[in-house]
Design a protein around this motif. Structure first.
Motif, short mmCIF file in Angstrom:
data_model
loop_
_atom_site.label_atom_id
_atom_site.label_comp_id
_atom_site.label_asym_id
_atom_site.label_seq_id
_atom_site.Cartn_x
_atom_site.Cartn_y
_atom_site.Cartn_z
N VAL A 1 0.85 -1.19 0.00
CA VAL A 1 0.00 0.00 0.00
C VAL A 1 0.89 1.25 0.00
O VAL A 1 1.75 1.39 0.86
N LYS A 2 0.68 2.13 -0.96
CA LYS A 2 1.47 3.35 -1.07
C LYS A 2 0.82 4.46 -0.26
O LYS A 2 -0.40 4.50 -0.08
N ILE A 3 1.65 5.39 0.19
CA ILE A 3 1.13 6.49 0.99
C ILE A 3 0.14 7.34 0.19
O ILE A 3 -0.83 7.86 0.74
N GLN A 4 0.36 7.43 -1.13
CA GLN A 4 -0.56 8.22 -1.97
C GLN A 4 -1.96 7.64 -1.93
O GLN A 4 -2.95 8.36 -1.72
N SER A 5 -2.06 6.33 -2.11
CA SER A 5 -3.38 5.70 -2.11
C SER A 5 -4.00 5.70 -0.72
O SER A 5 -5.22 5.87 -0.56
N PHE B 1 -0.34 14.62 6.22
CA PHE B 1 -0.15 13.34 6.89
C PHE B 1 1.32 13.13 7.25
O PHE B 1 1.63 12.67 8.36
N GLU B 2 2.23 13.48 6.36
CA GLU B 2 3.66 13.32 6.63
C GLU B 2 4.09 14.17 7.82
O GLU B 2 4.84 13.71 8.68
N GLY C 1 8.38 11.13 15.22
CA GLY C 1 9.76 11.48 14.91
C GLY C 1 10.25 10.91 13.59
O GLY C 1 11.37 11.17 13.19
N TYR C 2 9.39 10.13 12.91
CA TYR C 2 9.75 9.50 11.65
C TYR C 2 8.81 9.91 10.53
O TYR C 2 7.65 10.29 10.79
N THR C 3 9.27 9.78 9.31
CA THR C 3 8.38 9.95 8.17
C THR C 3 7.57 8.66 8.00
O THR C 3 8.00 7.59 8.43
N PRO C 4 6.38 8.73 7.39
CA PRO C 4 5.59 7.51 7.17
C PRO C 4 6.36 6.44 6.40
O PRO C 4 6.27 5.25 6.73
#
Length: 270
Positions: free
Chosen positions: A172-176, A188-189, A197-200
Motif C-alpha cells: 500500500v502506497k502512501i498516496q493511495s 499526513f507526513e 519522529g519518523y516519516t511515514p
C-alpha cells in the motif's frame, strides 16, 4: 541467554499508548549484543551500573533514566555486573502524550529522560527504587504514567490513522492511503513526523524489516524467496539491500552471527 519478563498493561487508559512494561535482573551479567531497528520507543529505568551504547561513529554512556528512540540503524549495547532494569515500551506515537513535546528530537538517539520531560523523570524516580518489590513498582509506574497522560480526541484521531498506515499491507502506497481517507499527503507526513519522529515511509520500512528479521530468527534454514514474497519486497536484491541498511549485514550473515539481543533473550509473559 537473557531472561526478560514482559508485563501486560493493567490500566486500560494506557493500553492505546504503551505496549508493555518489561523487567530484567541478573547477577554478574556480561551483555554485548546488537540492537536492531525498531518501531518501539523504550523508556529505560536503569537501577544498575552504566549502560553503554555503541554505533559505527560513537560510544555513549546513557543516563540512568533515558529514552531509546525509534531506530533506523543498528547499534550495540554493553552492560556488565549486577543488572536491574525496568523498561516501558511505547508505540511509535505513544510517548508524546506523556512528554507533551514533538518527538523529532529523539529519532535514532539516546536521550536523557530529564532533558525531554523532567516532571515524568522526577515522578518515576520517586517510585522506581531498589527497595520496592517488582510487582509494586509496576503498579507505581502505571500510576505515574496515568497521572502524566494528556490526550484529546484530535490526537486520538491522528494516532488511529498512523496505526492504520502501519498495519496496512506492505504494497500500500502512501498516496493511495491518503487518497482513500481524503488526507493531504504533506499534512499526513507532518503529522506522523510530529507524533513519532519518523516519516511515514521510513516507519513503514522499519516495520517491514522487523517482520523479515523475525522470520529469519525463527527459521532453521534461510528462505529468502519466501521472505521476499511475504513482505512485498521487489525482489531478493531489494530484500538484501534493505537488510544491510538496517542491520549492517546480509540476511545469511545475520542468521549465522546470532548476536542480536532478540536472538539471545528468552521472554516470559505476565
Amino acid at each position: 541467554m537473557l531472561s526478560v519478563t514482559r508485563y501486560s498493561i493493567r490500566n486500560e487508559s494506557l493500553t492505546p499508548w504503551i505496549k508493555f512494561i518489561w523487567y530484567f535482573e541478573a547477577a554478574n551479567a556480561d551483555i554485548h549484543y546488537k540492537l536492531l531497528p525498531t518501531d518501539c520507543i523504550d523508556v529505560i529505568l536503569n537501577l544498575s551500573d552504566k549502560m553503554i551504547y555503541e554505533t559505527a561513529s560513537y560510544s555513549f554512556c546513557a543516563a540512568p533514566f533515558h529514552i531509546n528512540g525509534l531506530r533506523s540503524e543498528h547499534s550495540y549495547i554493553h552492560h556488565s555486573g549486577n543488572v536491574r532494569i525496568f523498561g516501558i515500551s511505547f508505540y511509535p506515537f505513544g510517548l508524546l502524550p506523556f512528554v507533551k513535546k514533538p518527538l523529532t528530537s529523539i529519532q535514532d538517539k539516546i536521550i536523557d529522560l530529564y532533558a525531554l520531560s523532567e516532571p515524568l523523570a522526577q515522578n518515576l524516580k520517586l517510585v522506581v527504587t531498589d527497595s520496592v518489590p517488582v510487582e509494586k513498582t509496576l503498579e507505581n509506574i502505571e500510576n505515574v504514567l496515568f497521572s502524566e497522560l494528556q490526550v484529546n480526541s484530535d490526537y486520538t484521531h491522528k494516532t488511529k490513522l498512523i496505526y492504520e498506515f502501519m498495519e496496512a499491507a506492505d504494497n500500500v502506497k502512501i498516496q493511495s492511503f491518503c487518497r482513500e481517507r481524503r488526507i493531504n499527503i504533506k499534512t499526513f507526513e507532518r503529522m506522523v513526523l510530529l507524533c513519532t519522529g519518523y516519516t511515514p515511509k521510513l516507519l513503514h520500512r522499519i516495520r517491514r524489516f522487523q517482520v523479515a528479521s523475525n522470520q529469519l530468527v525463527h527459521q532453521n534454514s534461510i528462505n529468502l524467496t519466501g521472505i521476499t514474497y511475504d513482505n512485498c519486497f521487489t525482489d531478493q536484491a531489494h530484500l538484501i539491500k534493505e537488510f544491510q541498511s538496517f542491520s549492517g549485514t546480509t540476511p545469511r550473515a545475520f542468521q549465522q552471527e546470532k548476536v542480536t539481543i532478540k536472538e539471545n533473550t528468552k521472554y516470559s509473559y505476565i
